[in-house]
Design a protein around this motif. Structure first.
Motif, PDB file in Angstrom:
ATOM      1  N   ASP A  47       0.484  -1.272  -0.372  1.00  0.00           N
ATOM      2  CA  ASP A  47       0.664  -0.143   0.167  1.00  0.00           C
ATOM      3  C   ASP A  47       1.118   1.231   0.209  1.00  0.00           C
ATOM      4  O   ASP A  47       2.426   1.404   0.064  1.00  0.00           O
ATOM      5  N   PHE A  48       0.546   2.352   0.212  1.00  0.00           N
ATOM      6  CA  PHE A  48       1.001   4.015  -0.220  1.00  0.00           C
ATOM      7  C   PHE A  48       1.895   3.977   0.602  1.00  0.00           C
ATOM      8  O   PHE A  48       3.600   4.123   0.892  1.00  0.00           O
ATOM      9  N   ALA A  49       1.881   3.933   2.148  1.00  0.00           N
ATOM     10  CA  ALA A  49       2.237   3.902   3.964  1.00  0.00           C
ATOM     11  C   ALA A  49       3.951   2.876   3.060  1.00  0.00           C
ATOM     12  O   ALA A  49       4.615   3.165   4.152  1.00  0.00           O
ATOM     13  N   GLN A  50       3.637   1.873   3.237  1.00  0.00           N
ATOM     14  CA  GLN A  50       4.680   0.752   3.030  1.00  0.00           C
ATOM     15  C   GLN A  50       5.448   0.733   1.594  1.00  0.00           C
ATOM     16  O   GLN A  50       6.460   0.857   2.426  1.00  0.00           O
ATOM     17  N   THR A  51       4.743   1.793   0.187  1.00  0.00           N
ATOM     18  CA  THR A  51       5.752   2.182  -0.690  1.00  0.00           C
ATOM     19  C   THR A  51       6.551   2.651   0.028  1.00  0.00           C
ATOM     20  O   THR A  51       7.992   3.141  -0.032  1.00  0.00           O
ATOM     21  N   VAL A  52       6.178   3.783   0.940  1.00  0.00           N
ATOM     22  CA  VAL A  52       6.777   4.816   1.007  1.00  0.00           C
ATOM     23  C   VAL A  52       8.071   4.297   2.249  1.00  0.00           C
ATOM     24  O   VAL A  52       9.279   4.390   1.907  1.00  0.00           O
ATOM     25  N   GLN A  53       7.806   4.005   3.341  1.00  0.00           N
ATOM     26  CA  GLN A  53       8.591   3.134   4.065  1.00  0.00           C
ATOM     27  C   GLN A  53       9.755   2.059   3.242  1.00  0.00           C
ATOM     28  O   GLN A  53      11.211   2.186   4.077  1.00  0.00           O
ATOM     29  N   TRP A  54       9.257   1.457   2.367  1.00  0.00           N
ATOM     30  CA  TRP A  54      10.052   0.701   1.523  1.00  0.00           C
ATOM     31  C   TRP A  54      11.061   1.485   1.278  1.00  0.00           C
ATOM     32  O   TRP A  54      12.390   1.303   0.944  1.00  0.00           O
ATOM     33  N   ALA A  55      11.008   2.530   0.312  1.00  0.00           N
ATOM     34  CA  ALA A  55      11.605   2.966  -0.110  1.00  0.00           C
ATOM     35  C   ALA A  55      12.800   4.164   1.082  1.00  0.00           C
ATOM     36  O   ALA A  55      13.973   3.852   0.453  1.00  0.00           O
ATOM     37  N   GLY A  56      12.447   4.139   1.776  1.00  0.00           N
ATOM     38  CA  GLY A  56      12.694   5.345   2.719  1.00  0.00           C
ATOM     39  C   GLY A  56      13.719   4.067   3.617  1.00  0.00           C
ATOM     40  O   GLY A  56      14.932   4.843   4.548  1.00  0.00           O
ATOM     41  N   ASP A  57      13.281   3.042   4.151  1.00  0.00           N
ATOM     42  CA  ASP A  57      14.477   2.177   4.518  1.00  0.00           C
ATOM     43  C   ASP A  57      15.770   1.544   3.642  1.00  0.00           C
ATOM     44  O   ASP A  57      16.896   0.902   4.318  1.00  0.00           O
ATOM     45  N   GLN A  58      15.696   1.757   1.839  1.00  0.00           N
ATOM     46  CA  GLN A  58      16.838   2.133   1.560  1.00  0.00           C
ATOM     47  C   GLN A  58      17.705   3.440   1.337  1.00  0.00           C
ATOM     48  O   GLN A  58      19.076   3.263   0.716  1.00  0.00           O
TER      49      GLN A  58
END
Length: 243
Positions: A47-58
């Motif tokens: 979902d969008f929040a997970q996408t933001v989290q995924w990007a941020g973790d990198q």
């Protein structure tokens, strides 16, 4: 290009999320520029929040980078920077949006067999007349699509289209106090010109550069896109030196 000296460029990719769309830009960038390309999982729905989290973790938490966010990733970058999770030197938004650019058309993605359609090879005329907007960029994008298509699940692409339909990051825009550049593709048939209005209404410091070409303007006009970014960085440096 001296304006890139000592800088780090962070690239957030379009809908496919592979980062392969950055490759046409590399020949026009200095070899010593630090580049990090964010990618999204090719076979996992987020979902969008997970996408933001995924990007941020990198993203490494070192010196603030130049952030270049393309299309699908524009809202992701806005959320990362607006929330304070990512400190950036500046933000470059390319052919992107703060809310769904074509809600009625995207609603059809939930009705039509889009996933099945994405499994098929796209004919060149489709890239030319619908996606790319010209024969030269159509051929380039058709070759790029051949590389991307086996990597990303069609179901994931359809789910990301639905994310776009439901996206609205306008509440984060007032928090973008850093220098911002918007690269608009004059021949964009995916993100309409009025999508820019959400940014110009909220970001008085926004600089807009319009380039002749299709939605995939970074790939169709890599030299001109890099030149526009370089000029933007030069102006930022001038402003910083005058204060």
């Amino acid at each position: 290009m001296k304006c890139f000296a000592g800088q780090k460029l962070l690239f957030l990719p379009g809908l496919d999320g592979t980062g392969l769309s950055f490759e046409p830009l590399r020949p026009f960038l200095p070899a010593d520029l630090g580049v990090q390309v964010v990618t999204y999982p090719p076979r996992r729905k987020l979902d969008f929040a997970q996408t933001v989290q995924w990007a941020g973790d990198q993203i490494a938490t070192d010196d603030p980078p130049i952030v270049l966010a393309e299309s699908f990733s524009g809202p992701v970058a806005i959320a990362l920077i607006g929330s304070g999770r990512l400190r950036a030197k500046c933000l470059i938004l390319c052919a992107t949006f703060a809310r769904s650019p074509r809600p009625r058309l995207l609603a059809l993605a939930g009705i039509l067999p889009v996933a099945a359609m994405l499994r098929l090879p796209f004919p060149l005329f489709l890239f030319k007349h619908i996606v790319a907007g010209g024969p030269a960029s159509a051929a380039l994008l058709a070759q790029l699509w051949k590389k991307i298509r086996p990597l990303v699940s069609p179901a994931v692409l359809v789910q990301r289209l639905d994310l776009i339909r439901r996206t609205d990051v306008r509440p984060w825009l007032p928090r973008l106090t850093l220098p911002c550049l918007y690269l608009q593709a004059i021949g964009d048939r995916t993100v309409p010109a009025h999508a820019l209005e959400d940014f110009t209404r909220t970001l008085p410091h926004l600089r807009v550069v319009r380039l002749q070409g299709p939605h995939f303007i970074l790939q169709a006009q890599p030299r001109k896109a890099i030149e526009a970014i370089a000029q933007f960085l030069y102006e930022i440096a001038l402003t910083d030196n005058s204060t």
